[in-house]
Every structure is written in structure tokens, then in C-alpha cells.
Design an enzyme around this catalytic site. Sequence first.
Site, short mmCIF file in Angstrom:
data_model
loop_
_atom_site.label_atom_id
_atom_site.label_comp_id
_atom_site.label_asym_id
_atom_site.label_seq_id
_atom_site.Cartn_x
_atom_site.Cartn_y
_atom_site.Cartn_z
N GLU A 1 2.07 -1.08 3.47
CA GLU A 1 3.21 -1.43 3.03
C GLU A 1 3.14 -1.52 1.33
OE1 GLU A 1 6.39 -5.48 3.06
OE2 GLU A 1 5.13 -4.67 5.04
N ASP A 2 1.87 -2.07 0.82
CA ASP A 2 2.16 -2.40 -0.44
C ASP A 2 0.96 -1.80 -1.34
OD1 ASP A 2 3.86 -4.49 0.01
OD2 ASP A 2 2.73 -5.97 0.51
#
Length: 622
Positions: A122-123
Site C-alpha cells: 500500500e505505501d
Amino acid sequence: MSAEATNPATPGPVVPAVSRRRSLPRIDLRRLGRAALLGTASRGRLPDAIGHVVEAHRAHHPDADLEPLRRAYVLAESSHRGQMRKSGEPYITHPLAVTLILAELGAETTTLTASLLHDTVEDTEVTLDQVGEQFGAEVRFIVDGVTKLEKVDYGAAAEPETFRKMLVATGNDVRVMSIKLADRLHNMRTLGVMRPEKQARIAKVTRDVLIPLAERLGVQALKTELEDLVFAILHPEEYEHTRELIAGNASQADDPLAEFADAMRTVLRDADIPAEVLIRPRHFVSVHRVSRKRGRLRGCDFGRLLVLVNEDADCYGVLGELHTCMTPVVSEFKDFIAVPKFNLYQSLHTAVAREDGQVAEVLIRTHQMHKVAEAGVVALGNPYVASPEDPPRDAAPADEARVDERVDPTRPGWLSRLLDWQEAAPDPDTFWSTLREDLAQDREITVFRPDGGTLGLPDGATCVDAAYAQYGEDAHACMGARVNGRLATLSTVLRDGDTVQLLMGQDPASEPSREWLEHAHTPAARIAIQRWLATHPAPAETDRADDSAGDEALAGTPSEPSGADAQAPDAVAPAVPGAPASRLRRPRSPSWTGPTRACGSPGAAPPYRPTRSPASRYAAAW
């Protein structure tokens, strides 16, 4: 997971500085030592930063292979390097904290590996394919399940669609939701630096969705702390008042719960039953609920007694001794061992009283029951690996090509029903609001079919709900029901243990009644009925639409009635050229909006009863 920054000043559950009670400490989810250096370790050596995780993990799994944890930490630390939380801490502290929470609960190695990596896709630049190549299909699937959808792609629907995605993944592997709950717990602990309005928004979603999910999955250790953190944010005044009550009770000289515990130890020792008698203080929300229910609190209201034994039979032996040698409060007895709760919880509940009016609540369970009561599905480990005492399962773990098609063999019934109705939700808003309503129903009943099968339904469900739970959209043809052998209307509220026989018609053109919505409590029933009604408008609505179109078509007619014609009622209006549309209405044929086969032969039109209300028509038909 967009974890928020740590704020040591954030109000949280407070434990009195001096505790005089002998009690089994709850699983300590706050213990997290920060590593001074968060760099990677030399090849083959465990990094110092995961020392606390390894210690907690080995306490539950002494023979676990730690190599996947080492490699997962190395990848997570290098991927998140340079990222900071809002408090200024290195971002890697968040996946470490989430992983420690799960390790304390007894999660197995695969769950902890996925937890360390849960924010990488996600990051950071790490991809799911990389995760799959290095850690296997199971870790890849779990990481994918907890990865949020982007607001850029989904806009306002990102949050509900993310939860929908996680729930579908949870149906395949319940460990997905275990990581999500631990992730939210750490975010709630560290919410203090956020704006008050954002704190409130996150707390409300936690209260409405994640706390009920933690309850249904049986993870009480996470649920109780989440409740206290939400309580502190959404109700700060009540929280502070409860804090004062707990602190005031801790300062009292006498402790009636300790006296009860000593008396119970003596009784069980004399009966030669090996048992531990412990005191479990209530958490903040529990104390608040008890104070609202009972008013002024006494010493025994701030906790409960927990008796732990080795075997199931010993639970009933303890119960018999306590009821024989002490004064039982019979109305408080509940047997959740013979009939476990839908979230795996098992215990015997009772209460005993003494002459001064103090009443102590008592929980009796085995050590294994206690582990499951605290950690729920987390304590069950990998759902695809049978424990030695379990019979072998037919379904083996899916390989990488089939991992998306597998079904968690431990999936609870309520989750299967949720996954069924979410497919029929027409849009994200409907799904989001229906999900909150569904999760708010925290009690479940079991009813029996005539063939011996069972249906799990929420408390308060009716025969309408049973029909759609058993037949899906074919329940449109339901005519009535027999409950415990007696004819009953579809609005009949079912009770736990009822036997329900649903009476089905044969006409494929059967239709549900609009009134059924008033008696449908499950999302599956409501969504199915609403979808049918949306595509099949009532005859009266169709006639009104036709009349409106006729009015518009004749609005420009030059000839207008006058005199007696203008006074005449519509029913006897002369059909003269130029008369307004309101005078040209045809008499409507009788319409029947109730069940089409409730009386008469199959397929035959029911008799017209113009003077009866819909409710009376149903009563006559059934």
C-alpha cells in the site's frame, strides 16, 4: 494502513497504581520496546528490533521457524526506510507494533509474517508479486486482503469498498481480519495527534464496524481495549467519571472480591478439584454499563471471578461445589459450554451471594476455553492446518493458482450469510449502511428445518427471514409457515430452538408483498424484497403514471365542461368529446397485492375482497 502518530498523552484505560487483587493479567497489548537502531541485521541473525515479537511468539510456539519473520522484517524495514509517522517516529514502528499485538495473542508464523508486510504494497514500491515470490501464496493473499483501495480510483466509495474487499478475503482466510483488527487497535492507541473531527470519524467506524467484528470473531482482548479507546474519544466526560469510579474503588480498604476468591479456593481445595481462582477487573466500558444498569456500584461490581480448570467435566464439578457450599443466584446461571456462543465463546456463568448483600459473578472455564475466549480465531492458528486432535480435512491448502477460490473451513455462519447478501447490495452506500445494521445485531438464534438441518439467524428474525435464508429469491413464492407444528404468519418472530416448516407455492410468477419489508430483519431478505419491488412497481403506481401521461396529453384540449358537468363525480362523468382527462378514467379492475397462491388451486386467481385490508387478507389466507 495510514497508521497515525503516537501520542503518549492520549487518554486510555488506566490501571490503579496499587492493585491488591490477585488476578490473571490480561494479555498485555501495550508492551512494545522501541529498538534503538532500526537497521537490518547481518545475514542469518535476527534483528534486535523484532526481539519482543520473537519472545512473544516463542511463548506460544516454541518450535516455530523464525526465518520468515527475519526476512519479512528486513523487507519491511528497507521498504519503509525514510517514511515517518505524524509523531516523527520511523514508520516501521507501526508494523512492528501490530505484529507484537498478534504475537501476544498467539498468532502463528504466517500471520506474523503477513503482519510485518501488511503496509508494504500500500505505501511502498513493493508489489504483491514480489511478496508472493519471496513468502508464498498464503502471505500474498493475506497482504492483498488488508491492502486498502485507493481514493483516487474509488472516491467516496473507497472506505466501504475496502471493507467489502476485506470481508470477502476474510471468508477465504480469517487471518485477514485478525491483522486488520490489530492494525486498527494500534492506530486507535496513537490517534492523539489527529484533528478532533478525524478522531471522532475513525472512532465511529471502529465502534460501528470493527468492534462488532472483533466480538463476532471472539477476539475479546482486542474488542475490550478498542471499546475503551472509542469510549474515551466519543464520550470523554463519561470516561472521566468512570475513571474516577475505578480509582475510588481501588482506594477502598476492603476488597469483597478477594474475600469471595479466598472462600472459593477453600471450597475447591476441600473438594480436591485442582483449579485457579482469579479476579478479572472490568474494563472501562463494562464498568460504565454496570453503573447505568445498577446505579451506585459496590465492590463486587468492579470485577468478576474466573475459575480455570483442566477438563470440561471439572467445570461442572466446580459449579456443583459452589452451588452447594455457597449461596447461588440461580437466575444468573448460563451454560455456554453445552451451547457455545456463535463467536466460539465457552464458559459457565453463575453468581454467588453472601449475607451482606454482595453478589460476585463467576466464570468457570478450562485453560483452553480461556485462551479462545481471549484470542478467538487468532488462537485457532492456520485454518488450513488441522490440529493433531482434529480429524483430517478433505480440503488441503490451496496452491497459488487456486488460492483465491478456497473457502476457510472455520468460516462462521454469520460470515457466510454476510458474504451472500453483500453480492446483492446494489451500491457501496447500501452495502455500508446495511453492514452497520447487520453487525449491530449481536445475538444469534438457531432454528431447525423439518429435515433436521439448521438455520442461523439474528435474534428477532421472523419467518420471512427464515424463508430467504433457506431459499434465496425463490422465497418470493412463500405462502406461510408452520412453527413447531402450528400454522403461523410470516411475521411470526422466531425463538432459539424453534422448528420452522416453510410453505411454498408452485407458481413461478409468485411475488412478495410490500408488507414483508416490515417483518424482514436480515439484509438478505430486505435486499431481495427491495430489488423485486424496484423492478415490479405496484399496479396503483402504474395506473397513476398512466393517468398522469393522459392528463398531459389532453391538457391542451380547447373544450372545457361547465355547469352540471363540472359538478358531476368522475364515476358518472359523461364521455363527451373535449371532457378533461379526469372525467375519462376507466373503472379499474380489481387488483390483488397479496400472495397469489395463498388460497384456491395453484395458479388460480384469488377471489376479490375489496373491503379487506392487506393484513386481513393475509390472516384469511394463512
